[in-house]
Design a protein around this motif. Structure first.
Motif, mmCIF file in Angstrom:
data_model
loop_
_atom_site.group_PDB
_atom_site.id
_atom_site.type_symbol
_atom_site.label_atom_id
_atom_site.label_comp_id
_atom_site.label_asym_id
_atom_site.label_seq_id
_atom_site.Cartn_x
_atom_site.Cartn_y
_atom_site.Cartn_z
ATOM 1 N N LEU A 72 0.834 -1.209 0.000
ATOM 2 C CA LEU A 72 0.000 0.000 0.000
ATOM 3 C C LEU A 72 0.867 1.256 0.000
ATOM 4 C CD1 LEU A 72 -2.904 -0.903 2.456
ATOM 5 C CD2 LEU A 72 -3.048 -0.604 -0.018
ATOM 6 N N VAL A 73 1.952 1.237 0.773
ATOM 7 C CA VAL A 73 2.849 2.388 0.797
ATOM 8 C C VAL A 73 3.471 2.603 -0.575
ATOM 9 C CG1 VAL A 73 5.013 3.281 1.741
ATOM 10 C CG2 VAL A 73 3.332 2.232 3.263
ATOM 11 N N ALA A 74 3.879 1.517 -1.240
ATOM 12 C CA ALA A 74 4.462 1.631 -2.578
ATOM 13 C C ALA A 74 3.460 2.211 -3.566
ATOM 14 C CB ALA A 74 4.951 0.265 -3.051
ATOM 15 N N ARG A 75 2.221 1.771 -3.469
ATOM 16 C CA ARG A 75 1.188 2.312 -4.369
ATOM 17 C C ARG A 75 0.915 3.782 -4.056
ATOM 18 N NH1 ARG A 75 -2.701 -2.415 -6.149
ATOM 19 N NH2 ARG A 75 -1.604 -4.231 -5.359
ATOM 20 N N LEU A 76 0.864 4.103 -2.761
ATOM 21 C CA LEU A 76 0.518 5.452 -2.352
ATOM 22 C C LEU A 76 1.618 6.454 -2.686
ATOM 23 C CD1 LEU A 76 -1.784 6.951 -0.874
ATOM 24 C CD2 LEU A 76 -0.549 6.573 1.249
ATOM 25 N N VAL A 77 2.869 6.019 -2.625
ATOM 26 C CA VAL A 77 3.990 6.929 -2.860
ATOM 27 C C VAL A 77 4.413 6.883 -4.337
ATOM 28 C CG1 VAL A 77 6.351 7.511 -2.212
ATOM 29 C CG2 VAL A 77 4.753 6.703 -0.472
ATOM 30 N N GLY A 78 5.058 5.783 -4.738
ATOM 31 C CA GLY A 78 5.555 5.703 -6.111
ATOM 32 C C GLY A 78 4.457 5.591 -7.150
ATOM 33 N N GLY A 79 3.429 4.767 -6.856
ATOM 34 C CA GLY A 79 2.350 4.582 -7.822
ATOM 35 C C GLY A 79 1.571 5.851 -8.084
ATOM 36 N N ALA A 80 1.276 6.610 -7.024
ATOM 37 C CA ALA A 80 0.522 7.859 -7.204
ATOM 38 C C ALA A 80 1.342 8.880 -7.986
ATOM 39 C CB ALA A 80 0.119 8.424 -5.842
ATOM 40 N N ALA A 81 2.668 8.921 -7.731
ATOM 41 C CA ALA A 81 3.521 9.855 -8.470
ATOM 42 C C ALA A 81 3.551 9.512 -9.958
ATOM 43 C CB ALA A 81 4.931 9.841 -7.887
ATOM 44 N N GLN A 82 3.580 8.202 -10.272
ATOM 45 C CA GLN A 82 3.583 7.792 -11.674
ATOM 46 C C GLN A 82 2.238 8.060 -12.331
ATOM 47 O OE1 GLN A 82 6.525 5.893 -13.357
ATOM 48 N NE2 GLN A 82 5.364 7.175 -14.745
ATOM 49 N N ALA A 83 1.158 7.703 -11.632
ATOM 50 C CA ALA A 83 -0.179 7.942 -12.181
ATOM 51 C C ALA A 83 -0.488 9.426 -12.275
ATOM 52 C CB ALA A 83 -1.226 7.246 -11.317
ATOM 53 N N GLY A 84 0.156 10.240 -11.410
ATOM 54 C CA GLY A 84 -0.099 11.678 -11.422
ATOM 55 C C GLY A 84 0.350 12.371 -12.689
ATOM 56 N N THR A 85 1.185 11.699 -13.479
ATOM 57 C CA THR A 85 1.626 12.297 -14.743
ATOM 58 C C THR A 85 0.608 12.088 -15.861
ATOM 59 O OG1 THR A 85 2.795 10.280 -15.434
ATOM 60 C CG2 THR A 85 4.031 11.853 -14.097
ATOM 61 N N ALA A 86 -0.458 11.328 -15.603
ATOM 62 C CA ALA A 86 -1.387 10.955 -16.673
ATOM 63 C C ALA A 86 -2.063 12.147 -17.351
ATOM 64 C CB ALA A 86 -2.432 9.975 -16.133
ATOM 65 N N ALA A 96 -0.619 2.050 -16.165
ATOM 66 C CA ALA A 96 -0.356 0.855 -15.357
ATOM 67 C C ALA A 96 -0.385 1.191 -13.871
ATOM 68 C CB ALA A 96 0.995 0.255 -15.739
ATOM 69 N N ALA A 97 0.214 2.334 -13.497
ATOM 70 C CA ALA A 97 0.210 2.747 -12.092
ATOM 71 C C ALA A 97 -1.209 3.061 -11.625
ATOM 72 C CB ALA A 97 1.113 3.969 -11.906
ATOM 73 N N ALA A 98 -1.990 3.690 -12.493
ATOM 74 C CA ALA A 98 -3.377 4.001 -12.125
ATOM 75 C C ALA A 98 -4.183 2.725 -11.919
ATOM 76 C CB ALA A 98 -4.021 4.860 -13.216
ATOM 77 N N GLY A 99 -3.875 1.692 -12.713
ATOM 78 C CA GLY A 99 -4.562 0.413 -12.520
ATOM 79 C C GLY A 99 -4.278 -0.188 -11.165
ATOM 80 N N ARG A 100 -3.031 -0.041 -10.677
ATOM 81 C CA ARG A 100 -2.694 -0.549 -9.345
ATOM 82 C C ARG A 100 -3.334 0.308 -8.250
ATOM 83 N NH1 ARG A 100 0.948 -3.917 -7.886
ATOM 84 N NH2 ARG A 100 1.913 -2.559 -6.311
ATOM 85 N N LEU A 101 -3.461 1.600 -8.492
ATOM 86 C CA LEU A 101 -4.141 2.452 -7.507
ATOM 87 C C LEU A 101 -5.632 2.141 -7.441
ATOM 88 C CD1 LEU A 101 -2.620 6.025 -8.017
ATOM 89 C CD2 LEU A 101 -2.057 4.348 -6.274
ATOM 90 N N ALA A 102 -6.190 1.749 -8.582
ATOM 91 C CA ALA A 102 -7.636 1.504 -8.626
ATOM 92 C C ALA A 102 -8.044 0.311 -7.777
ATOM 93 C CB ALA A 102 -8.081 1.299 -10.073
ATOM 94 N N GLU A 103 -7.143 -0.647 -7.574
ATOM 95 C CA GLU A 103 -7.492 -1.842 -6.792
ATOM 96 C C GLU A 103 -7.846 -1.490 -5.350
ATOM 97 O OE1 GLU A 103 -4.195 -4.430 -7.307
ATOM 98 O OE2 GLU A 103 -4.653 -4.893 -9.409
ATOM 99 N N PRO A 104 -6.988 -0.788 -4.590
ATOM 100 C CA PRO A 104 -7.426 -0.391 -3.244
ATOM 101 C C PRO A 104 -8.478 0.708 -3.265
ATOM 102 C CG PRO A 104 -5.221 0.463 -3.695
ATOM 103 C CD PRO A 104 -5.565 -0.474 -4.815
ATOM 104 N N TRP A 105 -8.528 1.494 -4.344
ATOM 105 C CA TRP A 105 -9.534 2.562 -4.448
ATOM 106 C C TRP A 105 -10.945 1.959 -4.464
ATOM 107 C CZ3 TRP A 105 -7.656 7.729 -5.463
ATOM 108 C CH2 TRP A 105 -8.657 8.696 -5.515
ATOM 109 N N ARG A 106 -11.065 0.732 -4.973
ATOM 110 C CA ARG A 106 -12.382 0.089 -5.075
ATOM 111 C C ARG A 106 -12.821 -0.594 -3.781
ATOM 112 N NH1 ARG A 106 -10.618 -1.167 -10.565
ATOM 113 N NH2 ARG A 106 -9.666 -3.098 -9.820
ATOM 114 N N LEU A 107 -11.998 -0.533 -2.743
ATOM 115 C CA LEU A 107 -12.406 -1.135 -1.475
ATOM 116 C C LEU A 107 -13.699 -0.491 -0.979
ATOM 117 C CD1 LEU A 107 -9.001 -1.356 0.440
ATOM 118 C CD2 LEU A 107 -10.395 -3.280 -0.344
ATOM 119 N N PRO A 108 -14.649 -1.284 -0.523
ATOM 120 C CA PRO A 108 -15.916 -0.701 -0.057
ATOM 121 C C PRO A 108 -15.716 0.102 1.223
ATOM 122 C CG PRO A 108 -15.841 -3.056 0.423
ATOM 123 C CD PRO A 108 -14.637 -2.754 -0.412
ATOM 124 N N VAL A 109 -16.307 1.270 1.272
ATOM 125 C CA VAL A 109 -16.263 2.122 2.458
ATOM 126 C C VAL A 109 -17.602 1.998 3.181
ATOM 127 C CG1 VAL A 109 -16.054 4.495 3.300
ATOM 128 C CG2 VAL A 109 -14.656 3.717 1.375
#
Length: 413
Positions: free
Chosen positions: A107-121, A294-307
């Motif tokens: 989760l930390v890897a997705r939140l830090v590196g993954g979000a930075a990569q997806a943020g360039t979209a 690809a990074a956004a796809g990995r972020l979407a997995e925890p993003w879909r967790l039910p709240v």
């Protein structure tokens, strides 16, 4: 999620697109201005006006490129912050379900590196769409000057389109695999840090280091694979595009020899062929876009967790009786609680005893909605806990965890 990020940063993306369009427009107009200036010089006429136009176009392109760099950096930073904030709120809202579904290090890897990569979209999408204008404009301008030269260049475009399509697909797949391995390595490292005292007491430091670093060779191969894909695509484009430029020059030269094209027209055709060949340079933008996707796809997995949603009811004055009615809980496909009926009177002290994995923690978690039962209901003084306001439930049900995390400087705040 990626569409939401693009919509949230649409003004920044629009600014980037505008700067790229201005730069592309200047690049498209420059060969025509140069050709006009050359024809005037060869004809012995003043060429001051066309030369001033060329200088103005060069300045415009430089200013647009500088503004594009500033807007791109700003948009990337703001989109990354938006993604991180949104995902963090989602994870906190999902509660313990996030920890059960994903390793903390991942989760930390997705939140830090993954979000930075997806943020360039958003910026990459705007830049890619606008950057395609210069090659397309060059091809159109080439057709307006001499349609035969444009036809020669267009003959190689299907092959180039196929190469770009393969490049985007392979880049996306390899980037997703690389990011997955990064998450696995981060998860193992976080586990080792959490159990550092146990590792030290057991004397298994070397063995644990080997376990943590086990994904490293595969990560190295995946990174090398990404560079190999890009190098191969660049080499293929480099081999194809100069041949198209030479073919355009040959046809334009024949047209000049036949007296059907001026020398300035020949220069313009060559420059427009070079500009149209810039479509091969889109590999950089397409690569960034594929990695961001690809990074956004990995972020979407925890993003879909039910709240969990909360109700609006409040508790009546009561003794604090807790009722479990037909509660069934399944974790990882295994039934840990089945049809449990239990009443805990208000003011009572109750100890739940059982072997590991028998459902003790699941029963306690269900009382305060840290875990949702698959079947049955939990009531507090006759009110289903799912119908209580969030603040009301947290005031009524408190937990003392085995390893509490103190957030903030003091216990009070």
């Amino acid at each position: 999620m990626l569409r939401s990020a693009v919509r949230a940063r649409r003004y920044g993306a629009a600014g980037i697109a505008l700067c790229t369009v201005l730069s592309a427009g200047a690049a498209i107009a420059l060969p025509a201005a140069l050709g006009g200036a050359l024809d005037r010089v060869l004809a012995g006429r003043p060429a001051g006006g066309p030369l001033l136009l060329c200088a103005g176009l060069i300045v415009l392109a430089a200013a647009a490129d500088a503004a594009d760099g500033l807007l791109t950096g700003t948009a990337n930073a703001r989109t990354t912050a938006w993604l991180r904030t949104g995902l963090l709120r989602r994870l906190l809202g999902a509660g313990p379900a996030a920890g059960r579904s994903f390793a903390s290090g991942d989760l930390v890897a997705r939140l830090v590196g993954g979000a930075a990569q997806a943020g360039t979209a958003p910026a990459a999408l705007a830049a890619t769409a606008a950057a395609a204008l210069a090659p397309l404009g060059g091809l159109v301008a080439l057709a307006l000057i001499d349609w035969r030269t444009a036809l020669v260049f267009a003959a190689g475009l299907p092959v180039l389109a196929l190469l770009l399509r393969v490049f985007v697909r392979e880049t996306g797949n390899s980037a997703a695999h690389y990011q997955q391995l990064q998450g696995e390595l981060a998860a193992r490292l976080a586990e080792a840090v959490t159990g550092a005292r146990t590792i030290a007491a057991a004397g298994t430091r070397d063995r644990e280091a080997t376990r943590v670093l086990a994904p490293l060779p595969a990560l190295s191969r995946a990174g090398l694979r990404m560079w190999q894909i890009r190098a191969r695509s660049t080499a293929q484009a480099t081999a194809l595009l100069p041949l198209l430029e030479l073919a355009v020059l040959a046809v334009a030269g024949l047209r000049v020899a036949a007296g059907e094209l001026s020398v300035g027209g020949l220069l313009a055709c060559w420059r427009y062929a070079v500009l149209a060949a810039g479509i091969g340079a889109l590999t950089g933008q397409l690569s960034a876009l594929a990695r961001a996707r690809a990074a956004a796809g990995r972020l979407a997995e925890p993003w879909r967790l039910p709240v969990p949603s909360y109700g609006k009811r409040v508790l009546r004055d009561g003794p604090g009786t807790l009722d479990f009615r037909g509660v069934t809980v399944r974790l990882d496909g295994r039934e840990v609680l089945r049809d449990v009926d239990l009443t805990v009177p208000g003011g009572a002290v109750v100890a739940i005893v059982g072997r590991s994995g028998s459902g003790k923690s699941a029963l306690a978690a269900a009382a305060g909605r840290l875990l949702e039962p698959d079947e049955g209901r939990v009531l507090l003084d006759g009110v289903p806990v799912g119908e209580l306001r969030h603040e009301e439930l947290r005031e009524a049900v408190a937990y003392a965890f085995e390893r509490p995390a103190l957030l903030g400087g003091t216990v009070a705040g």
